[in-house]
Structure formats: C-alpha cells, structure tokens
Design a protein around this motif. Structure first.
Motif, PDB file in Angstrom:
ATOM      1  N   VAL A  52     -77.948 -52.776  11.678  1.00  0.00           N
ATOM      2  CA  VAL A  52     -76.976 -52.536  12.999  1.00  0.00           C
ATOM      3  C   VAL A  52     -77.036 -54.024  13.552  1.00  0.00           C
ATOM      4  O   VAL A  52     -75.876 -54.488  14.130  1.00  0.00           O
ATOM      5  CB  VAL A  52     -77.145 -51.326  13.574  1.00  0.00           C
ATOM      6  CG1 VAL A  52     -76.527 -51.619  15.088  1.00  0.00           C
ATOM      7  CG2 VAL A  52     -76.908 -50.058  13.144  1.00  0.00           C
ATOM      8  N   LYS A  53     -78.191 -54.463  13.676  1.00  0.00           N
ATOM      9  CA  LYS A  53     -78.333 -55.621  14.317  1.00  0.00           C
ATOM     10  C   LYS A  53     -77.445 -56.964  13.798  1.00  0.00           C
ATOM     11  O   LYS A  53     -77.000 -57.695  14.450  1.00  0.00           O
ATOM     12  CB  LYS A  53     -79.770 -55.837  14.635  1.00  0.00           C
ATOM     13  CG  LYS A  53     -80.200 -57.016  15.581  1.00  0.00           C
ATOM     14  CD  LYS A  53     -81.473 -57.003  15.740  1.00  0.00           C
ATOM     15  CE  LYS A  53     -82.146 -57.899  16.732  1.00  0.00           C
ATOM     16  NZ  LYS A  53     -83.571 -57.887  16.891  1.00  0.00           N
ATOM     17  N   SER A  54     -77.632 -56.900  12.709  1.00  0.00           N
ATOM     18  CA  SER A  54     -77.004 -57.934  11.583  1.00  0.00           C
ATOM     19  C   SER A  54     -75.483 -57.937  11.950  1.00  0.00           C
ATOM     20  O   SER A  54     -74.964 -58.906  12.188  1.00  0.00           O
ATOM     21  CB  SER A  54     -77.521 -57.785  10.334  1.00  0.00           C
ATOM     22  OG  SER A  54     -78.924 -58.075  10.121  1.00  0.00           O
ATOM     23  N   VAL A  55     -74.886 -56.593  11.824  1.00  0.00           N
ATOM     24  CA  VAL A  55     -73.426 -56.555  11.928  1.00  0.00           C
ATOM     25  C   VAL A  55     -73.077 -56.865  13.293  1.00  0.00           C
ATOM     26  O   VAL A  55     -72.182 -57.596  13.541  1.00  0.00           O
ATOM     27  CB  VAL A  55     -73.160 -54.979  11.669  1.00  0.00           C
ATOM     28  CG1 VAL A  55     -71.555 -54.645  12.101  1.00  0.00           C
ATOM     29  CG2 VAL A  55     -73.240 -54.746  10.197  1.00  0.00           C
ATOM     30  N   ALA A  56     -73.806 -56.398  14.392  1.00  0.00           N
ATOM     31  CA  ALA A  56     -73.649 -56.739  15.688  1.00  0.00           C
ATOM     32  C   ALA A  56     -73.617 -58.451  15.840  1.00  0.00           C
ATOM     33  O   ALA A  56     -72.790 -59.080  16.646  1.00  0.00           O
ATOM     34  CB  ALA A  56     -74.214 -56.352  16.771  1.00  0.00           C
ATOM     35  N   MET A 101     -77.370 -46.459   8.097  1.00  0.00           N
ATOM     36  CA  MET A 101     -77.704 -47.767   8.254  1.00  0.00           C
ATOM     37  C   MET A 101     -78.944 -48.165   9.112  1.00  0.00           C
ATOM     38  O   MET A 101     -79.042 -47.331  10.057  1.00  0.00           O
ATOM     39  CB  MET A 101     -76.579 -48.500   8.812  1.00  0.00           C
ATOM     40  CG  MET A 101     -76.303 -49.953   8.860  1.00  0.00           C
ATOM     41  SD  MET A 101     -75.118 -51.120   9.272  1.00  0.00           S
ATOM     42  CE  MET A 101     -73.608 -50.004   9.457  1.00  0.00           C
ATOM     43  N   SER A 102     -79.611 -48.970   8.743  1.00  0.00           N
ATOM     44  CA  SER A 102     -81.013 -49.157   9.447  1.00  0.00           C
ATOM     45  C   SER A 102     -80.568 -50.259  10.722  1.00  0.00           C
ATOM     46  O   SER A 102     -79.418 -50.638  10.963  1.00  0.00           O
ATOM     47  CB  SER A 102     -81.931 -50.176   8.677  1.00  0.00           C
ATOM     48  OG  SER A 102     -81.622 -51.405   8.303  1.00  0.00           O
ATOM     49  N   LEU A 144     -71.329 -72.345  18.797  1.00  0.00           N
ATOM     50  CA  LEU A 144     -72.276 -71.040  19.273  1.00  0.00           C
ATOM     51  C   LEU A 144     -71.827 -69.964  18.111  1.00  0.00           C
ATOM     52  O   LEU A 144     -73.033 -69.253  17.504  1.00  0.00           O
ATOM     53  CB  LEU A 144     -72.094 -70.646  20.615  1.00  0.00           C
ATOM     54  CG  LEU A 144     -73.114 -71.201  21.506  1.00  0.00           C
ATOM     55  CD1 LEU A 144     -72.725 -70.818  23.052  1.00  0.00           C
ATOM     56  CD2 LEU A 144     -74.492 -71.115  21.292  1.00  0.00           C
ATOM     57  N   GLY A 145     -70.963 -69.446  18.056  1.00  0.00           N
ATOM     58  CA  GLY A 145     -70.462 -68.415  16.962  1.00  0.00           C
ATOM     59  C   GLY A 145     -70.944 -68.847  15.396  1.00  0.00           C
ATOM     60  O   GLY A 145     -71.283 -67.693  14.726  1.00  0.00           O
ATOM     61  N   SER A 146     -70.915 -70.072  15.097  1.00  0.00           N
ATOM     62  CA  SER A 146     -71.375 -70.519  13.625  1.00  0.00           C
ATOM     63  C   SER A 146     -72.692 -70.577  13.636  1.00  0.00           C
ATOM     64  O   SER A 146     -73.552 -69.728  12.879  1.00  0.00           O
ATOM     65  CB  SER A 146     -70.941 -71.777  13.374  1.00  0.00           C
ATOM     66  OG  SER A 146     -69.613 -72.061  13.469  1.00  0.00           O
ATOM     67  N   ALA A 147     -73.420 -70.750  14.781  1.00  0.00           N
ATOM     68  CA  ALA A 147     -75.110 -70.683  14.924  1.00  0.00           C
ATOM     69  C   ALA A 147     -75.311 -69.347  14.796  1.00  0.00           C
ATOM     70  O   ALA A 147     -76.715 -68.866  14.083  1.00  0.00           O
ATOM     71  CB  ALA A 147     -75.457 -71.469  15.930  1.00  0.00           C
ATOM     72  N   ILE A 148     -75.026 -68.482  15.732  1.00  0.00           N
ATOM     73  CA  ILE A 148     -75.029 -67.081  15.598  1.00  0.00           C
ATOM     74  C   ILE A 148     -75.102 -66.276  14.210  1.00  0.00           C
ATOM     75  O   ILE A 148     -75.856 -65.553  13.853  1.00  0.00           O
ATOM     76  CB  ILE A 148     -74.430 -66.053  16.800  1.00  0.00           C
ATOM     77  CG1 ILE A 148     -74.957 -66.602  18.216  1.00  0.00           C
ATOM     78  CG2 ILE A 148     -74.527 -64.774  16.685  1.00  0.00           C
ATOM     79  CD1 ILE A 148     -74.062 -66.357  19.176  1.00  0.00           C
ATOM     80  N   ALA A 149     -73.912 -66.532  13.810  1.00  0.00           N
ATOM     81  CA  ALA A 149     -73.463 -65.858  12.550  1.00  0.00           C
ATOM     82  C   ALA A 149     -74.486 -66.382  11.262  1.00  0.00           C
ATOM     83  O   ALA A 149     -74.800 -65.744  10.627  1.00  0.00           O
ATOM     84  CB  ALA A 149     -72.189 -65.976  12.234  1.00  0.00           C
ATOM     85  N   PHE A 150     -74.802 -67.782  11.233  1.00  0.00           N
ATOM     86  CA  PHE A 150     -75.431 -68.278   9.959  1.00  0.00           C
ATOM     87  C   PHE A 150     -76.756 -68.884  10.059  1.00  0.00           C
ATOM     88  O   PHE A 150     -77.123 -69.410   9.248  1.00  0.00           O
ATOM     89  CB  PHE A 150     -74.445 -69.434   9.489  1.00  0.00           C
ATOM     90  CG  PHE A 150     -72.964 -69.123   9.258  1.00  0.00           C
ATOM     91  CD1 PHE A 150     -72.834 -67.929   8.231  1.00  0.00           C
ATOM     92  CD2 PHE A 150     -72.014 -69.317   9.948  1.00  0.00           C
ATOM     93  CE1 PHE A 150     -71.604 -67.500   7.940  1.00  0.00           C
ATOM     94  CE2 PHE A 150     -70.629 -68.799   9.952  1.00  0.00           C
ATOM     95  CZ  PHE A 150     -70.282 -68.198   8.595  1.00  0.00           C
ATOM     96  N   ALA A 151     -77.153 -68.995  11.198  1.00  0.00           N
ATOM     97  CA  ALA A 151     -78.715 -69.605  11.451  1.00  0.00           C
ATOM     98  C   ALA A 151     -79.672 -68.774  10.984  1.00  0.00           C
ATOM     99  O   ALA A 151     -79.680 -67.382  10.789  1.00  0.00           O
ATOM    100  CB  ALA A 151     -78.799 -69.634  13.166  1.00  0.00           C
TER     101      ALA A 151
END
Length: 131
Positions: free
Chosen positions: A6-10, A1-2, A59-66
């Motif tokens: 990893v950053k996207s999963v986190a 995994m690049s 915030l959680g929605s924005a972090i996940a979907f922005a």
C-alpha cells in the motif's frame, strides 16, 4: 495487499502526480498555475511556474524511483516543498483568482485543506517501514 505494498502504491502515485503536475506547469496548465503565484514573489510569474514545474518533475521522479535508503529524506524534501508552495494556494484564495477548476471561493477554500494531506502523503508514503 500488505502495508508495504500500500505504501509503495501511495508513493508511486504521489510521484506520478507530481510528474504530471510538473509537466502541466511547463505546458497545458501553465497559465492556470500562474494564478497561484503570490504577487510578492520576486520572480516573474511565468518563471516561477517553470522553475516549480522542474522541481515537481524532479521530486516526483525521485519519489517514484529512488532506492529505499533515500526515500525518507526525499519524502521530507517533498513535504517541505508542499509547505513552501502553500502561500500560492492562499494567494489564489485571498485574491479570488479562478484557475485550474478552482472558480469559486468554496473550491479555493477547500483546496487549502488538501495541502496538509499532500504533506502527510509525502511523509507517510516515503517514511521508514515502522512509521
């Protein structure tokens, strides 16, 4: 995994955890979160929990979907939110309030060290790819 993967999963995990915590503020863990509201907050404890739950869901929605171009700013806002709610963790420890599984002084104290990790998580998982 690049590194980017990893950053996207986190980032998505952080967003999902914030959404879950926000839902908990509004429903199943509402009383427990009230134990973290410091006595000096000028709002009713339940109101504070409800408002912070709404913010966490947003915030959680924005972090996940922005879109990627907004992620760094949203990460900084999330980090600031984690700083802003830190006094609640301190209040739970200093007033020895048992809630949310934090029913000993050592558990409440260890929770204080998790907040900086959340701040770091928010910044690193949403920051520019060269961070």
């Amino acid at each position: 995994m690049s590194g980017k993967d990893v950053k996207s999963v986190a980032r998505i995990l952080l967003g999902a955890n914030l959404i879950l915590a926000g839902i908990g503020h509004l429903t199943f863990a509402r009383k427990g979160f009230q134990a973290q509201v410091p006595n000096w907050v000028p709002l009713a404890k339940d109101d504070t929990v409800i408002y912070s739950g709404i913010v966490e869901i947003a915030l959680g929605s924005a972090i996940a979907f922005a879109p990627e171009s907004y992620r760094s700013v949203i990460g900084k806002i999330a980090a600031a939110f984690f700083v802003a709610v830190y006094p609640g963790n301190i209040a739970q420890y200093t007033h020895r309030r048992s809630a949310l599984g934090l029913n000993t002084d050592s558990k409440r104290l260890s929770r204080l060290f998790f907040q900086p990790a959340l701040i770091y998580w928010a910044l690193k998982s949403t920051g520019n790819s060269n961070n």
